[in-house]
Scaffold this motif. Structure first.
Motif, PDB file in Angstrom:
ATOM      1  N   ASP A 266       1.419   7.706 -11.604  1.00 17.59           N
ATOM      2  CA  ASP A 266       1.575   7.055 -10.823  1.00 17.59           C
ATOM      3  C   ASP A 266       2.679   5.811 -11.216  1.00 17.59           C
ATOM      4  N   THR A 267       1.836   5.518 -11.989  1.00 16.35           N
ATOM      5  CA  THR A 267       2.122   4.143 -13.194  1.00 16.35           C
ATOM      6  C   THR A 267       3.533   4.733 -13.812  1.00 16.35           C
TER       7      THR A 267
ATOM      8  N   TRP B 240      -3.697   7.815 -11.250  1.00 13.31           N
ATOM      9  CA  TRP B 240      -3.198   6.691 -11.732  1.00 13.31           C
ATOM     10  C   TRP B 240      -2.394   6.520 -12.569  1.00 13.31           C
TER      11      TRP B 240
ATOM     12  N   PHE C 272       5.773   6.983 -13.162  1.00 14.37           N
ATOM     13  CA  PHE C 272       7.471   6.954 -13.098  1.00 14.37           C
ATOM     14  C   PHE C 272       7.531   5.185 -11.500  1.00 14.37           C
ATOM     15  N   SER C 273       6.534   4.210 -11.720  1.00  5.79           N
ATOM     16  CA  SER C 273       6.789   3.295 -11.359  1.00  5.79           C
ATOM     17  C   SER C 273       7.352   2.106 -11.710  1.00  5.79           C
ATOM     18  N   PRO C 274       8.900   1.697 -11.169  1.00  2.59           N
ATOM     19  CA  PRO C 274       9.742   0.485 -11.945  1.00  2.59           C
ATOM     20  C   PRO C 274       8.535  -0.886 -12.368  1.00  2.59           C
ATOM     21  N   THR C 275       7.833  -1.090 -10.607  1.00  9.19           N
ATOM     22  CA  THR C 275       6.904  -2.000 -10.963  1.00  9.19           C
ATOM     23  C   THR C 275       6.169  -2.024 -12.231  1.00  9.19           C
ATOM     24  N   ALA C 276       5.852  -1.022 -12.609  1.00 13.13           N
ATOM     25  CA  ALA C 276       4.613  -0.895 -13.311  1.00 13.13           C
ATOM     26  C   ALA C 276       5.421  -1.654 -14.408  1.00 13.13           C
ATOM     27  N   TRP C 277       6.564  -0.881 -14.995  1.00 16.17           N
ATOM     28  CA  TRP C 277       6.606  -1.231 -16.173  1.00 16.17           C
ATOM     29  C   TRP C 277       7.157  -2.523 -16.440  1.00 16.17           C
TER      30      TRP C 277
END
Length: 151
Positions: free
Chosen positions: A54-55, A51, A57-62
């Motif tokens: 995945d977080t 998790w 490398f996720s632009p949405t998470a950043w």
């Protein structure tokens, strides 16, 4: 997949260090090292590492972390400004009312600031010579201590 492999390697290395520490008869430290070395493999087994990967490398998470940071910044700024002003609007309004009421009470009763005791009551209750001798002895002790230390 790589994260789980790295976590397994870190745990294996930590357990190896714990074995060497136990061999040196430092069992408490060895148990503590073993506990710390089991954490990465435990995180990998529960899926938290995946998790996090995945977080990370996720632009949405950043973007979500950015929004949370902005919310925290706004919240802390408004709290700081509120504290400098002296509270909420309701509290400031009540403080102004209390200040006006205190000002009116002073205007109504200005005699309250006059002293209530008559002159000469303190001199009659305290003998003049006793405290001076005690204070002279105290000062001589202090002077002796200061001279002893070269001051």
């Amino acid at each position: 997949m790589i994260a789980e492999t790295v976590c397994s390697a870190v745990s294996a290395a930590g357990l190896g260090i714990a074995v060497v520490t136990a061999y040196r008869k430092r069992f408490l430290a060895a148990a503590r090292i073993a506990a710390y070395s089991l954490v990465p493999i435990g995180l990998a087994m529960t899926g938290i590492v995946q998790w996090l990967a995945d977080t990370a490398f996720s632009p949405t998470a950043w973007a979500g972390f950015g929004v949370l940071g902005a919310a925290w910044l706004l919240f802390s700024t408004t709290r700081a400004v509120d504290r400098r002003r002296g509270g909420t609007r309701k509290e400031r309004k009540e403080a102004r009312k209390e200040a006006r009421a205190a000002g009116q009470q002073e205007a109504v009763a200005p005699q309250a600031s006059a002293p209530s005791l008559g002159p000469g009551t303190r001199a009659a209750t305290r003998p003049a010579s006793a405290p001076r001798t005690e204070s002279a002895e105290d000062f001589s002790d202090i002077e002796a201590i200061l001279k002893k230390h070269g001051i």
